[in-house]
Design a protein around this motif. Sequence first.
Motif, mmCIF file in Angstrom:
data_model
loop_
_atom_site.group_PDB
_atom_site.id
_atom_site.type_symbol
_atom_site.label_atom_id
_atom_site.label_comp_id
_atom_site.label_asym_id
_atom_site.label_seq_id
_atom_site.Cartn_x
_atom_site.Cartn_y
_atom_site.Cartn_z
ATOM 1 N N PHE A 316 125.904 34.691 45.480
ATOM 2 C CA PHE A 316 124.502 34.361 45.760
ATOM 3 C C PHE A 316 123.641 35.627 45.787
ATOM 4 O O PHE A 316 122.496 35.616 45.328
ATOM 5 C CB PHE A 316 124.395 33.610 47.084
ATOM 6 C CG PHE A 316 125.119 32.292 47.102
ATOM 7 C CD1 PHE A 316 125.073 31.436 46.007
ATOM 8 C CD2 PHE A 316 125.860 31.901 48.213
ATOM 9 C CE1 PHE A 316 125.744 30.222 46.017
ATOM 10 C CE2 PHE A 316 126.539 30.695 48.237
ATOM 11 C CZ PHE A 316 126.471 29.852 47.137
ATOM 12 N N MET A 317 124.178 36.715 46.325
ATOM 13 C CA MET A 317 123.429 37.969 46.371
ATOM 14 C C MET A 317 123.160 38.481 44.955
ATOM 15 O O MET A 317 122.056 38.956 44.657
ATOM 16 C CB MET A 317 124.208 39.016 47.170
ATOM 17 C CG MET A 317 123.469 40.338 47.365
ATOM 18 S SD MET A 317 121.981 40.185 48.394
ATOM 19 C CE MET A 317 122.718 40.146 50.038
ATOM 20 N N GLY A 318 124.152 38.374 44.079
ATOM 21 C CA GLY A 318 123.976 38.823 42.704
ATOM 22 C C GLY A 318 122.952 37.997 41.949
ATOM 23 O O GLY A 318 122.122 38.540 41.207
ATOM 24 N N ILE A 319 122.986 36.682 42.135
ATOM 25 C CA ILE A 319 122.010 35.810 41.473
ATOM 26 C C ILE A 319 120.604 36.124 41.970
ATOM 27 O O ILE A 319 119.644 36.188 41.183
ATOM 28 C CB ILE A 319 122.354 34.335 41.716
ATOM 29 C CG1 ILE A 319 123.692 33.980 41.045
ATOM 30 C CG2 ILE A 319 121.244 33.424 41.180
ATOM 31 C CD1 ILE A 319 124.189 32.583 41.372
ATOM 32 N N ALA A 320 120.457 36.353 43.269
ATOM 33 C CA ALA A 320 119.146 36.700 43.831
ATOM 34 C C ALA A 320 118.620 37.987 43.209
ATOM 35 O O ALA A 320 117.429 38.103 42.899
ATOM 36 C CB ALA A 320 119.244 36.839 45.348
ATOM 37 N N GLY A 321 119.503 38.963 43.012
ATOM 38 C CA GLY A 321 119.081 40.232 42.444
ATOM 39 C C GLY A 321 118.466 40.098 41.066
ATOM 40 O O GLY A 321 117.591 40.889 40.693
ATOM 41 N N PHE A 322 118.903 39.107 40.293
ATOM 42 C CA PHE A 322 118.378 38.911 38.941
ATOM 43 C C PHE A 322 116.867 38.700 38.941
ATOM 44 O O PHE A 322 116.166 39.112 38.011
ATOM 45 C CB PHE A 322 119.060 37.703 38.287
ATOM 46 C CG PHE A 322 118.492 37.337 36.945
ATOM 47 C CD1 PHE A 322 118.975 37.943 35.786
ATOM 48 C CD2 PHE A 322 117.482 36.395 36.829
ATOM 49 C CE1 PHE A 322 118.451 37.616 34.544
ATOM 50 C CE2 PHE A 322 116.951 36.063 35.595
ATOM 51 C CZ PHE A 322 117.436 36.674 34.453
ATOM 52 N N PHE A 323 116.349 38.057 39.976
ATOM 53 C CA PHE A 323 114.939 37.674 39.982
ATOM 54 C C PHE A 323 114.001 38.788 40.441
ATOM 55 O O PHE A 323 112.778 38.640 40.332
ATOM 56 C CB PHE A 323 114.739 36.431 40.866
ATOM 57 C CG PHE A 323 115.407 35.209 40.322
ATOM 58 C CD1 PHE A 323 114.803 34.461 39.326
ATOM 59 C CD2 PHE A 323 116.663 34.821 40.772
ATOM 60 C CE1 PHE A 323 115.421 33.336 38.805
ATOM 61 C CE2 PHE A 323 117.294 33.704 40.261
ATOM 62 C CZ PHE A 323 116.671 32.957 39.275
ATOM 63 N N LEU A 324 114.546 39.903 40.930
ATOM 64 C CA LEU A 324 113.678 40.987 41.389
ATOM 65 C C LEU A 324 112.894 41.643 40.258
ATOM 66 O O LEU A 324 111.668 41.791 40.370
ATOM 67 C CB LEU A 324 114.491 42.033 42.155
ATOM 68 C CG LEU A 324 113.696 43.257 42.624
ATOM 69 C CD1 LEU A 324 112.585 42.835 43.588
ATOM 70 C CD2 LEU A 324 114.608 44.289 43.273
#
Length: 403
Positions: A316-324
């Motif tokens: 989940f942390m990695g997927i969130a990082g994509f949107f930054l």
Amino acid sequence: MNITISKNPGWKKRMVLFLLSQNISLFGSSVVGFAIIWHITLTTSSGTWLMLSTLCSMLPQVLVSLFGGVWADRYSRKHLIMLADGFIALATLGLAVVFLLGFERLELLLMVAAVRSIGAGIQTPAVGAIYPQLVPQEHLTKVQGINQTLNSVLMLLAPAVGGLILGSVGIVAAFFVDVVTATLAILVMNRIKVEKIHRQEASDSVWADLKSGLDYAYGHPQLRRIIICYLFSFFLITPAAVLSPLMVERTFGNEVWRLTANEMVWTVGSFFGGVFVSLKGQFKDKVRTVSLCLVAFGVMFGLLGAAWNFLSFLTFMGIAGFFLPPMATAQTVHIQEITKPEVLGRVFSIVQIISASAMPVAILLFGPLADIVSVESILIVSGILLALVGILYGRGRKDEANQ
């Protein structure tokens, strides 16, 4: 006041040097930042100490950023960036010497974090405002995407280097990494030729320039909406940004590699997000892009709180990082496009103040709260609210298009 926007064919060379300088500086600062946060986390396991660290890292920026924006519109942005890097490097070098002499106190880390924050308050508005002087407007999004990709690559390395140094050599070595990278960044920046700012009827008063910048930002409907969005979104992003190491330490284990993995997967996601922005080149509807990214952040941060094991947490942390990168690029370029060049430094300083002040205010609540309730529950609630902010911001794009 008038600024000549870059149309020179030599802009690509200048941009390469500028990105090199800024990413070298970012790498060193990130290594020290991770080392300090992890040192405090592993030493205290306290949300209150993380709160103090965050306050010292953010509040000084609030005090100097408005003036930093005025200076960025009055003086050489190139020289301000170099001056800030040198100021931060000297503070870090002083801390390294003090630690080598045996005075290893957490209070000293907080003091230097505050000094570094002052430097960031001077540097950040100048960096945001200098891009249109270096890059033609039609290439701003692509350049910002490339910068986000480079940031992600170095941020992928930074936690690994920070964790390796902290676990094997100690925190003092991380300080010296920052000093060396800041020096290199200054040397590279010195080679860049930047168009001068041509002032017409410039005010002799810093306070007058400050007031005119504030009046412009809050009198501009689109900028006002962006500022409000920044205020709420940064407040609600704080738990995931600051308390995730604490959740890892409490829930999954206190090994340094876990803290390192937490930062690295976020950066891997950001890397792919930066590549996506670089390939896409433009966002036609920047408000909608930001709205979707905020909703995605909210969903992912809520899932972090519901993670059933460390692997799901990292996913989940990695997927969130994509949107930054898409969110940061769309919002930054949107500001650069709708703001008059002669007040761009002050506008970016206002944006920085909002983001820098929202997080300390938030951590005053969430830090002590994390010592009472679980970090997981904080992440779930803040994630839901953040998704709501994204939805509301997106609903305003039709009104913005009609203005």
